[in-house]
Scaffold this motif. Structure first.
Motif, PDB file in Angstrom:
ATOM      1  N   GLN B  71       0.826  -1.207   0.000  1.00  0.00           N
ATOM      2  CA  GLN B  71       0.000   0.000   0.000  1.00  0.00           C
ATOM      3  C   GLN B  71       0.862   1.259   0.000  1.00  0.00           C
ATOM      4  O   GLN B  71       0.570   2.236  -0.695  1.00  0.00           O
ATOM      5  CB  GLN B  71      -0.924  -0.003   1.234  1.00  0.00           C
ATOM      6  CG  GLN B  71      -1.962   1.117   1.219  1.00  0.00           C
ATOM      7  CD  GLN B  71      -2.888   1.034   0.017  1.00  0.00           C
ATOM      8  OE1 GLN B  71      -3.487  -0.005  -0.234  1.00  0.00           O
ATOM      9  NE2 GLN B  71      -2.994   2.118  -0.752  1.00  0.00           N
ATOM     10  N   VAL B  72       1.948   1.221   0.773  1.00  0.00           N
ATOM     11  CA  VAL B  72       2.860   2.380   0.805  1.00  0.00           C
ATOM     12  C   VAL B  72       3.448   2.609  -0.586  1.00  0.00           C
ATOM     13  O   VAL B  72       3.564   3.746  -1.053  1.00  0.00           O
ATOM     14  CB  VAL B  72       3.976   2.171   1.860  1.00  0.00           C
ATOM     15  CG1 VAL B  72       5.063   3.221   1.706  1.00  0.00           C
ATOM     16  CG2 VAL B  72       3.396   2.241   3.266  1.00  0.00           C
ATOM     17  N   GLU B  73       3.785   1.519  -1.276  1.00  0.00           N
ATOM     18  CA  GLU B  73       4.329   1.648  -2.641  1.00  0.00           C
ATOM     19  C   GLU B  73       3.300   2.268  -3.579  1.00  0.00           C
ATOM     20  O   GLU B  73       3.607   3.141  -4.386  1.00  0.00           O
ATOM     21  CB  GLU B  73       4.751   0.278  -3.178  1.00  0.00           C
ATOM     22  CG  GLU B  73       6.116  -0.145  -2.691  1.00  0.00           C
ATOM     23  CD  GLU B  73       6.567  -1.449  -3.336  1.00  0.00           C
ATOM     24  OE1 GLU B  73       5.904  -1.915  -4.272  1.00  0.00           O
ATOM     25  OE2 GLU B  73       7.582  -1.982  -2.881  1.00  0.00           O
ATOM     26  N   GLU B  74       2.058   1.771  -3.462  1.00  0.00           N
ATOM     27  CA  GLU B  74       0.973   2.318  -4.295  1.00  0.00           C
ATOM     28  C   GLU B  74       0.802   3.810  -4.029  1.00  0.00           C
ATOM     29  O   GLU B  74       0.671   4.611  -4.946  1.00  0.00           O
ATOM     30  CB  GLU B  74      -0.349   1.600  -3.980  1.00  0.00           C
ATOM     31  CG  GLU B  74      -0.516   0.259  -4.655  1.00  0.00           C
ATOM     32  CD  GLU B  74      -0.706   0.404  -6.162  1.00  0.00           C
ATOM     33  OE1 GLU B  74      -1.265   1.408  -6.594  1.00  0.00           O
ATOM     34  OE2 GLU B  74      -0.267  -0.497  -6.895  1.00  0.00           O
ATOM     35  N   ASP B  75       0.801   4.147  -2.752  1.00  0.00           N
ATOM     36  CA  ASP B  75       0.584   5.542  -2.373  1.00  0.00           C
ATOM     37  C   ASP B  75       1.744   6.422  -2.809  1.00  0.00           C
ATOM     38  O   ASP B  75       1.548   7.590  -3.176  1.00  0.00           O
ATOM     39  CB  ASP B  75       0.370   5.656  -0.856  1.00  0.00           C
ATOM     40  CG  ASP B  75      -0.954   5.026  -0.419  1.00  0.00           C
ATOM     41  OD1 ASP B  75      -1.790   4.755  -1.297  1.00  0.00           O
ATOM     42  OD2 ASP B  75      -1.138   4.797   0.788  1.00  0.00           O
TER      43      ASP B  75
END
Lengths: 481, 97
Positions: B71-75
């Protein structure tokens, strides 16, 4: 004084050839022989060809070759002028500094390509110079790739519109299922263009992936909301990519390695440390009409248990009418009325769990009086369109951000320190960061996701459209459509 | 006289013999005698394999990311990927003279 010189840059660019022969009317600096733009005779035949090749492929950067290519491509002076315009547009964008709306406070520094071009020509390094003009950020490079891809899709005929109707979900035998399959496969290499007429698991997965790419609730059900995104014409996506490429050109050439980045268009906040994302969270950004500005600043303090000094406009337009309609409203919501000599009384909401700022506020200097803060309205983060604030950025995990920003401060290195400071919410404490942390609030509606595919958001502030209109990519009539 | 010569000859012979014996046992050298090679323990052999005996590299296990990390990568992509791409380096357009 520096700005006065800068203001004359367009004129210098427009008369690039003349500049080489006589000093410009602006000063300082006086143009040296090296700083002046090259004349037609200074470009070698190979350099002329290099220049023409760059101008012919300006569309790779979302620009129009016809804006730079002269009618007579053998006219080296005209090619040089086109090259100067191209260099400026690739490096700092097409929007003149005077045309930036107030809320677009991320702006490129003034740029005069003439001295660089002269140097590149003299050193026979025209191609490397051209290659180094565009932003080197991965986000820009990914958009460049996306632009090529979506233009290919457009050339191949784009995609067909799927008619609206009842929601389609797993097991559905809606006659539109084959069209949905075909539509999804255009953008998603994992999706099959053909298959069962029944809405199966593979199709459901493809729908979920598409909904994630559009920032929609990934429920795997295709209602009219999802259809509206799927039915956006490919040309619209191409324009969206071009608008976002334009914004990348406004950023500085490098970023501080530790920073907080906000995308107000997607309402997401990420903390980078040593250039790596280490913490991210949902946000709620300003609603249309109260747009969160694009800006660059530095967080200098964390305020624990902040009171809310209500801006006079919000007090006048929202809170006082409520008090008049329901006397006692202000007191019941913990507002204090602070008399102001010779003016309207100010409103301040006491700190605590019910405060509109929640328990944390992150302060940074800016002319818009916006900041990042906690909120008692946590439900807002469950929404997928999260533009609902008055311009500030509400964040989902304020304590995690505060702990991360203060981790280097020995007094705040332990979670218990926050528990003590938070207490019952009545005591306000401002904590200065050991080192200020840069914060960038940007507006992106098209970007390459971690899956390598293009992701799109709506244009909640209509800023893509405004930008494209301002730089002449779409006409006024088209913009209103 | 003859006796004297014989004594001297005998003394020389003894001296030569003593010298020969001392050389054979290396009594004149100050350097300590090199110890016999000691067999390295098996564990050390495994820890420092010789180049010839280097085993084939083990396939690295794929790094499994947690949903939070993903999720951090997506964000991070959503807020703008500000990783800087390597600077393009093109040769000069004409070769140097």
């Amino acid at each position: 004084m520096r700005w006065a010189w800068i203001a004359a840059v367009p004129a210098v660019l427009a008369n690039a050839v003349a500049v080489a022969q006589e000093p410009p009317v602006v000063s300082p600096p006086a143009p040296s022989a090296q700083a002046a733009a090259p004349t037609a005779t200074q470009l070698s035949a190979a350099q002329l060809e290099t220049a023409l090749k760059a101008l012919r492929t300006a569309d790779l950067h979302g620009l129009r070759p016809k804006d730079y290519l002269p009618a007579d491509e053998a006219d080296a002076a005209a090619v040089t002028q086109g090259l100067l315009r191209y260099a400026r547009d690739v490096k700092v964008g097409r929007l003149a500094l005077g045309d930036f709306p107030e809320l677009w406070a991320v702006r490129p520094p003034p740029y005069d390509p003439a001295p660089e071009l002269a140097k590149a020509v003299a050193e026979d390094r025209l191609q490397p110079w051209l290659d180094g003009l565009a932003p080197r950020y991965a986000g820009y490079v990914a958009l460049k790739r996306g632009l090529v891809r979506y233009r290919e899709i457009a050339t191949a005929g784009g995609w067909e519109t799927i008619p609206p109707g009842a929601a389609m979900g797993f097991g559905s035998t809606d006659p539109r299922v084959p069209a949905l399959r075909k539509r999804l496969a255009v953008e998603d290499p994992q999706a099959e263009a053909t298959g069962s007429p029944t809405f199966d698991k593979a199709l459901q997965d493809a729908v979920v992936r598409a909904q994630k790419r559009y920032g929609l609730k990934p429920d795997g059900v295709v209602g009219n909301g999802t259809l509206a995104y799927l039915n956006q014409p490919v040309g619209q996506r191409v324009l969206q990519i071009i608008a976002n490429m334009e914004r990348w050109r406004w950023l500085p050439a490098t970023m501080p390695s530790t920073r907080v980045q906000v995308n107000s268009g997607a309402a997401i906040v990420t903390l980078f440390r040593d250039d790596k994302p280490v913490l991210s969270m949902k946000a709620v950004s300003g609603k249309p009409g109260d747009e969160t500005p694009m800006l660059m600043s530095a967080i200098h303090s964390v305020v624990i248990n902040p009171p809310w000094n209500v801006p006079s406009r919000i007090a006048r337009e929202e809170l006082w009418p409520k008090e008049r309609a329901r006397p006692g409203y202000l007191a019941s919501h913990n507002y204090r009325i602070i008399p102001v000599e010779g003016g309207e009384p100010r409103l301040q909401q006491k700190s605590g769990d019910s405060s509109a700022l929640g328990r944390f506020k992150f302060d940074f200097d800016n002319p818009f009086a916006v900041y990042l803060h906690d909120t008692p309205s946590k439900g807002g983060f469950d929404l997928y369109a999260r533009q609902a604030s008055h311009g500030c950025v509400r964040i989902e995990k304020p304590r995690a951000l505060a702990e991360a920003l203060l981790a280097a401060d020995p007094a705040w290195a332990y979670s218990a320190a926050f528990d003590t400071a938070l207490g019952d919410g009545s005591k306000t404490q401002r904590v200065k960061l050991p080192e200020q942390v840069p914060v960038m609030i940007l507006y992106w509606t098209a970007f390459a996701g971690a899956d390598g595919l293009m992701h799109f958001r709506g244009d909640p502030y209509n800023w893509d459209r405004l930008l494209l209109t301002k730089v002449g990519v779409v006409g006024q009539a088209q913009a209103k459509a | 006289m003859l006796k004297k010569v014989l004594w001297i000859a005998l003394a020389c012979a003894v001296l030569l013999a003593a010298l020969a014996i001392s050389r054979s046992v290396n009594l004149t050298s100050n350097a300590p005698k090199e110890p016999a090679p000691v067999q390295a323990p098996a564990a050390e052999d495994a820890a420092e394999p010789t180049a010839a005996a280097e085993p084939a590299p083990q396939p690295t296990a794929p790094i499994v990311k947690t949903p939070e990390e993903l999720q951090v990568e997506e964000d991070a992509a959503a807020v703008g990927l500000t990783t800087v791409e390597p600077e393009p380096e093109a040769p000069a357009q004409t070769p140097p003279n």
